[in-house]
Each structure stands twice: as C-alpha cells, then as structure tokens.
Design a protein around this motif. Structure first.
Motif, short mmCIF file in Angstrom:
data_model
loop_
_atom_site.label_atom_id
_atom_site.label_comp_id
_atom_site.label_asym_id
_atom_site.label_seq_id
_atom_site.Cartn_x
_atom_site.Cartn_y
_atom_site.Cartn_z
N SER A 1 0.87 -1.19 0.00
CA SER A 1 0.00 0.00 0.00
C SER A 1 0.89 1.22 0.00
O SER A 1 1.75 1.36 0.87
N TRP A 2 0.69 2.08 -1.01
CA TRP A 2 1.50 3.31 -1.06
C TRP A 2 0.75 4.35 -1.87
O TRP A 2 -0.02 4.02 -2.77
N LEU A 3 0.92 5.60 -1.53
CA LEU A 3 0.26 6.70 -2.22
C LEU A 3 -1.24 6.47 -2.32
O LEU A 3 -1.87 6.86 -3.31
N GLY A 4 -1.81 5.80 -1.34
CA GLY A 4 -3.24 5.52 -1.37
C GLY A 4 -3.64 4.44 -2.36
O GLY A 4 -4.81 4.24 -2.61
N LEU A 5 -2.63 3.76 -2.92
CA LEU A 5 -2.91 2.68 -3.89
C LEU A 5 -2.69 1.34 -3.20
O LEU A 5 -1.79 1.21 -2.36
N ALA A 6 -3.50 0.36 -3.58
CA ALA A 6 -3.32 -0.99 -3.07
C ALA A 6 -2.86 -1.87 -4.22
O ALA A 6 -3.52 -1.95 -5.25
N MET A 7 -1.72 -2.52 -4.04
CA MET A 7 -1.20 -3.46 -5.05
C MET A 7 -1.12 -4.85 -4.42
O MET A 7 -0.67 -4.99 -3.29
N ALA A 8 -1.50 -5.88 -5.18
CA ALA A 8 -1.44 -7.25 -4.68
C ALA A 8 0.00 -7.71 -4.54
O ALA A 8 0.32 -8.60 -3.75
N ASN A 9 0.90 -7.11 -5.33
CA ASN A 9 2.32 -7.47 -5.27
C ASN A 9 3.11 -6.28 -5.83
O ASN A 9 2.55 -5.38 -6.45
N PRO A 10 4.45 -6.29 -5.63
CA PRO A 10 5.25 -5.10 -5.94
C PRO A 10 5.81 -5.05 -7.36
O PRO A 10 6.64 -4.18 -7.64
N LEU A 11 5.38 -5.95 -8.25
CA LEU A 11 6.01 -6.01 -9.59
C LEU A 11 5.14 -5.37 -10.66
O LEU A 11 3.94 -5.61 -10.72
N TYR A 12 5.75 -4.57 -11.54
CA TYR A 12 5.08 -4.18 -12.77
C TYR A 12 6.10 -3.96 -13.86
O TYR A 12 7.30 -4.17 -13.66
N ASN A 13 5.60 -3.57 -15.04
CA ASN A 13 6.50 -3.39 -16.18
C ASN A 13 7.26 -2.07 -16.03
O ASN A 13 6.75 -1.10 -15.45
N ALA A 14 8.48 -2.02 -16.56
CA ALA A 14 9.20 -0.76 -16.72
C ALA A 14 8.59 -0.05 -17.92
O ALA A 14 8.25 -0.69 -18.93
N SER A 15 8.47 1.27 -17.84
CA SER A 15 7.93 2.00 -18.98
C SER A 15 8.80 1.72 -20.20
O SER A 15 10.03 1.70 -20.12
N GLY A 16 8.14 1.50 -21.32
CA GLY A 16 8.85 1.19 -22.57
C GLY A 16 8.70 -0.27 -22.95
O GLY A 16 8.77 -0.60 -24.14
N VAL A 17 8.48 -1.13 -21.97
CA VAL A 17 8.37 -2.56 -22.27
C VAL A 17 6.91 -3.00 -22.13
O VAL A 17 6.28 -2.77 -21.10
N MET A 18 6.40 -3.62 -23.18
CA MET A 18 5.04 -4.17 -23.23
C MET A 18 3.99 -3.13 -22.84
O MET A 18 3.10 -3.41 -22.03
N CYS A 19 4.08 -1.94 -23.41
CA CYS A 19 3.12 -0.92 -22.99
C CYS A 19 2.90 0.18 -24.03
O CYS A 19 2.43 1.26 -23.70
N ARG A 20 3.19 -0.11 -25.32
CA ARG A 20 3.00 0.90 -26.35
C ARG A 20 1.60 0.90 -26.92
O ARG A 20 1.08 1.93 -27.30
N SER A 21 1.01 -0.29 -27.03
CA SER A 21 -0.34 -0.40 -27.60
C SER A 21 -1.30 -0.88 -26.51
O SER A 21 -0.87 -1.45 -25.50
N VAL A 22 -2.59 -0.68 -26.75
CA VAL A 22 -3.59 -1.18 -25.81
C VAL A 22 -3.46 -2.70 -25.66
O VAL A 22 -3.58 -3.24 -24.55
N ALA A 23 -3.16 -3.40 -26.77
CA ALA A 23 -3.02 -4.86 -26.68
C ALA A 23 -1.90 -5.23 -25.70
O ALA A 23 -2.06 -6.14 -24.87
#
Ligand code: RRO
Length: 310
Positions: free
Chosen positions: A6-28
């Motif tokens: 829990s941080w910045l008022g956000l709840a995350m199930a775990n601490p991992l996500y993508n780095a910007s630039g990887v797998m995040c250019r298109s909606v797909a």
C-alpha cells in the motif's frame, strides 16, 4: 507470505510491474500486462503527438542485458489518456502514465490536460530518455530539473513521480536529492532509466548491433543491476517521506529482493519482461515468495530498506 503493498493511497497485490517502454506501447500490450500477474501497469513514455521513433534495428538483447535506442516511439498522449479513461481501476491494479515531452512546454501541456481529466492514475515524468539525438538527458542538469519541476508542480496539483537517469557520484546524488526534496507533491522517484549511451559490439560482424546513433544506446538488464541498486539505496536515504521505485537488472526473485532490501517500495521489470514475456511476473513472484519464506519473512515491510553495512 504476503506480497501486498500500500502506497500513495494505492493498493497493489504485489510489488512487480512493467518498466515503462516494455510491453506498454499499444492497448493490446498494456492489456497483456494488466491481465498478467503484475501488481500495476505503466504506459510507454509519450509525447503530445505520435512518434515512429528511430530506425530499426533499435533494440538488441545480449547474454548480460540489452541495448536500445528506440527514440520514443509512441501512439501519442491522447491514446494513453483514453486508455486511462477506460481503465478498470476498481479491479485493483493501479495505472501509471509515463510522460516524456520533447520540451518542458510539451510536458506542461500533457500534465494540464491530465489534471483536468481527474483520473486516478499517477504520472511518472521521464527526465531521462538517453536516445534522442542531440538532446541531453534533463536529469543530468540539476538547475534545469529544478525549473522544470517548479512549473510541473504548478500546473499539476496532484501527486506525481519522476523517472531518473542513473547517477554515479555521491555529490550528484546529494545535489539531485536537494532539488527533489523541494517538491512535496513529487511523491516517488523511479531509479533507474537505462545507462545511457553504451556500445555493444558484435565481434563476428565487427559491427555495432543497433542502427541509431552509430550503435550507442541505453543499457538495461544485468549490466545495470549494481548501478540501479546504488541509486535506489542512496535516494531511499536522501529522500525521506518519498518512495523509490526500483528498476534495473531484475531477472529473478533474488534481484527483486535486493531492490526492496535497498529500499524500493515496488519494482519494475524491463529487459527480462521484453525477453521472457508476461510469464516473468508470475515466475519472479514465486521466487520472491520462496526466498521470503526461507528467510522467515511474512511481508515486504519485514526487510524493506534494511540493508546492512559492514
Ligand atoms: O524510447 C526510448 O528510446 C527510451 C526512452 Br523514452 C527511455 O526513457 N529509456 C530508454 O532506454 N529508451
């Protein structure tokens, strides 16, 4: 073992996500991350208008990591803002929007629009793209950062974060921390962007491996792990009350553990995600869970920031 954050008022199930630039250019691609085991999603750094980016080949993986000079290819700010408008926030995976205008005015224009949209996503302002021919990385000019952040905080009243380049000198850590500490709504720093302008050489072909900038590009992956950890550790110490997002060289649960031990609140996966695909999230989470269980840790707070010195 509880991996939630829990941080910045956000709840995350775990601490991992993508780095910007990887797998995040298109909606797909963004949907691939959102429907994976990741704890959050971040979009590709965007500019007000779409960009095709640098000529290919512009990314190359090596046994120790990757080199890229993508040149900020993106679908344009409105594309990512519209994704953010339709995003299912209630499903519990926070969304971050990465912004990387070519000028301060471009960043201010995007941030004004985002503020007016009143969306529950958080901006990560990229101060560190190393791959725009002729453009220095803003993060290496402390006075320019102070001026940019002053105007950013003025037009964007909400919480935001910045993506930093790697620093290599304790004086520079201190100088940048002093700038960042001036801004109370700057709530997180992501350390690190790629180590800029490395050169990978293919001996067989006696050649560079990417086309832009005669082969120079940003390094990611195992090459950068110790530099990333040093930046996470130093900014964790120098920015009390702010969060550090760890990024750089995470290939397994062990490196995720190292980043969190150094002080990271959450961590991002770049090169490893590019190479392995979204299955990397579940694998790394399993490994982190096992390592924590072996050590008798029940949650991330049990060891976050608790790196020992000799
Ligand atoms: O698109 C890129 O070339 C790129 C960016 Br904007 C960045 O911030 N970091 C990077 O390694 N590549």
């Amino acid at each position: 073992v509880d991996l939630s954050v829990s941080w910045l008022g956000l709840a995350m199930a775990n601490p991992l996500y993508n780095a910007s630039g990887v797998m995040c250019r298109s909606v797909a691609e963004l949907e691939q991350v959102r429907t994976s085991a990741a704890g959050a999603v971040i979009t590709k750094s965007c500019t007000p208008q779409p960009r095709v980016g640098n000529p290919e080949p512009r990314y190359c993986a090596t046994p120790l990591g990757s080199i890229n000079s993508m040149g900020l290819p993106n679908a344009g700010y409105h594309y990512y803002r519209d994704y953010a408008r339709s995003y299912p926030y209630a499903a519990g995976k926070p969304l971050f929007l990465s912004l990387s205008g070519m000028t301060l005015d471009e960043n201010l224009d995007m941030l004004r629009d985002l503020a007016a949209a009143e969306l529950p996503c958080l901006p990560e302002v990229n101060l560190s793209c190393p791959n725009l021919p002729g453009k220095p990385q803003l993060g290496y000019d402390f006075q320019a950062c102070r001026e940019a952040l002053t105007q950013i905080a003025r037009v964007y009243p909400g919480d935001f974060g910045v993506k930093l380049p790697p620093y290599f000198d304790p004086v520079h850590f201190a100088q940048m921390a002093e700038v960042l500490n001036t801004f109370p709504t700057l709530r997180f720093v992501t350390c690190i962007n790629s180590i800029g302008n490395g050169l990978v050489i293919d001996v067989e072909h006696e050649s560079v491996v990417i086309k832009p900038k005669d082969g120079l590009g940003g390094l990611g992956g195992s090459y950068v792990l110790p530099t990333a950890l040093a930046n996470v550790r130093e900014f964790y110490r120098l920015l009390p009350g702010k969060h550090v997002v760890g990024c750089g060289g995470i290939n397994s649960g062990r490196e995720a553990f190292m980043h969190i031990l150094a002080g990271a609140t959450v961590v991002q996966i770049g090169t490893c995600l590019y190479e392995e695909g979204e299955g990397a999230f579940a694998r790394i989470l399993d490994e982190l869970r096992q390592l924590m269980a072996q050590k008798g840790y029940q949650c991330l707070d049990d060891f976050r920031g608790k790196l020992k010195t000799l």
